[in-house]
Design a protein around this motif. Structure first.
Motif, PDB file in Angstrom:
ATOM      1  N   LEU A  42      36.677  65.697  32.509  1.00 41.82           N
ATOM      2  CA  LEU A  42      35.083  65.073  32.817  1.00 41.82           C
ATOM      3  C   LEU A  42      33.564  65.575  33.158  1.00 41.82           C
ATOM      4  O   LEU A  42      32.899  65.743  32.989  1.00 41.82           O
ATOM      5  N   ARG A  43      34.086  66.812  33.860  1.00 43.80           N
ATOM      6  CA  ARG A  43      32.893  68.503  33.575  1.00 43.80           C
ATOM      7  C   ARG A  43      32.514  68.834  33.224  1.00 43.80           C
ATOM      8  O   ARG A  43      31.445  69.088  32.259  1.00 43.80           O
ATOM      9  N   ARG A  44      34.194  67.988  31.710  1.00 44.67           N
ATOM     10  CA  ARG A  44      33.081  69.084  30.374  1.00 44.67           C
ATOM     11  C   ARG A  44      32.056  67.661  29.443  1.00 44.67           C
ATOM     12  O   ARG A  44      31.412  68.391  29.052  1.00 44.67           O
ATOM     13  N   LYS A  45      32.357  66.774  29.762  1.00 42.06           N
ATOM     14  CA  LYS A  45      31.905  65.837  29.284  1.00 42.06           C
ATOM     15  C   LYS A  45      30.903  65.273  29.499  1.00 42.06           C
ATOM     16  O   LYS A  45      29.890  65.800  29.334  1.00 42.06           O
ATOM     17  N   LEU A  47      28.488  67.703  31.658  1.00 41.64           N
ATOM     18  CA  LEU A  47      27.941  69.017  30.762  1.00 41.64           C
ATOM     19  C   LEU A  47      27.704  69.021  30.031  1.00 41.64           C
ATOM     20  O   LEU A  47      26.337  69.260  29.564  1.00 41.64           O
ATOM     21  N   HIS A  48      28.503  68.394  29.104  1.00 36.08           N
ATOM     22  CA  HIS A  48      28.343  68.170  27.185  1.00 36.08           C
ATOM     23  C   HIS A  48      26.595  67.310  27.335  1.00 36.08           C
ATOM     24  O   HIS A  48      25.783  67.538  26.693  1.00 36.08           O
ATOM     25  N   GLY A  49      26.800  66.155  28.359  1.00 37.20           N
ATOM     26  CA  GLY A  49      25.460  65.135  28.381  1.00 37.20           C
ATOM     27  C   GLY A  49      24.770  65.755  28.571  1.00 37.20           C
ATOM     28  O   GLY A  49      23.151  65.361  29.219  1.00 37.20           O
ATOM     29  N   GLY A  50      24.393  66.190  29.897  1.00 30.72           N
ATOM     30  CA  GLY A  50      23.571  67.221  30.666  1.00 30.72           C
ATOM     31  C   GLY A  50      23.156  66.277  31.516  1.00 30.72           C
ATOM     32  O   GLY A  50      22.579  65.631  32.569  1.00 30.72           O
ATOM     33  N   LEU A  51      24.237  65.307  32.404  1.00 34.05           N
ATOM     34  CA  LEU A  51      24.341  64.123  33.579  1.00 34.05           C
ATOM     35  C   LEU A  51      24.455  65.127  34.683  1.00 34.05           C
ATOM     36  O   LEU A  51      25.061  65.159  35.268  1.00 34.05           O
ATOM     37  N   THR A  52      23.360  65.615  34.963  1.00 32.48           N
ATOM     38  CA  THR A  52      22.800  66.617  35.889  1.00 32.48           C
ATOM     39  C   THR A  52      23.423  66.151  37.889  1.00 32.48           C
ATOM     40  O   THR A  52      24.634  66.827  38.503  1.00 32.48           O
ATOM     41  N   ARG A  53      22.958  64.678  37.833  1.00 31.37           N
ATOM     42  CA  ARG A  53      23.539  64.161  39.019  1.00 31.37           C
ATOM     43  C   ARG A  53      24.895  63.883  38.641  1.00 31.37           C
ATOM     44  O   ARG A  53      25.314  63.533  40.242  1.00 31.37           O
ATOM     45  N   SER A  54      25.569  63.554  37.885  1.00 33.77           N
ATOM     46  CA  SER A  54      27.154  62.890  37.574  1.00 33.77           C
ATOM     47  C   SER A  54      28.162  63.858  38.545  1.00 33.77           C
ATOM     48  O   SER A  54      28.477  64.353  38.968  1.00 33.77           O
ATOM     49  N   ILE A  55      27.114  64.911  37.571  1.00 34.44           N
ATOM     50  CA  ILE A  55      27.861  66.736  38.346  1.00 34.44           C
ATOM     51  C   ILE A  55      27.870  66.877  39.982  1.00 34.44           C
ATOM     52  O   ILE A  55      29.073  67.355  40.226  1.00 34.44           O
TER      53      ILE A  55
END
Length: 64
Positions: A42-45, A47-55
């Motif tokens: 999930l973290r890789r996905k 990061l790839h999508g630039g979803l910083t709030r989800s990270i």
């Protein structure tokens, strides 16, 4: 034990409030486990999508 799909719904900042509420209740009543491979995938996905709030939400999720 949470898999990648459910974990992704839990950390999404605006969707899946029903799943997020379920997880909040589960964390109060039970030990919730996240396999390291699910966190990694999930973290890789995210990061790839630039979803910083989800990270950030994934980082704040306190599970053993």
């Amino acid at each position: 034990m949470l898999d990648t799909g459910i974990l992704g719904m839990v950390v999404h900042p605006r969707r899946h409030t029903d799943v997020q509420n379920w997880c909040d209740r589960a964390l109060l009543q039970h030990q919730v486990l996240v396999p390291e491979i699910a966190d990694y995938e999930l973290r890789r996905k995210l990061l790839h999508g630039g979803l910083t709030r989800s990270i950030a939400n994934l980082d704040r999720l306190e599970v053993d």
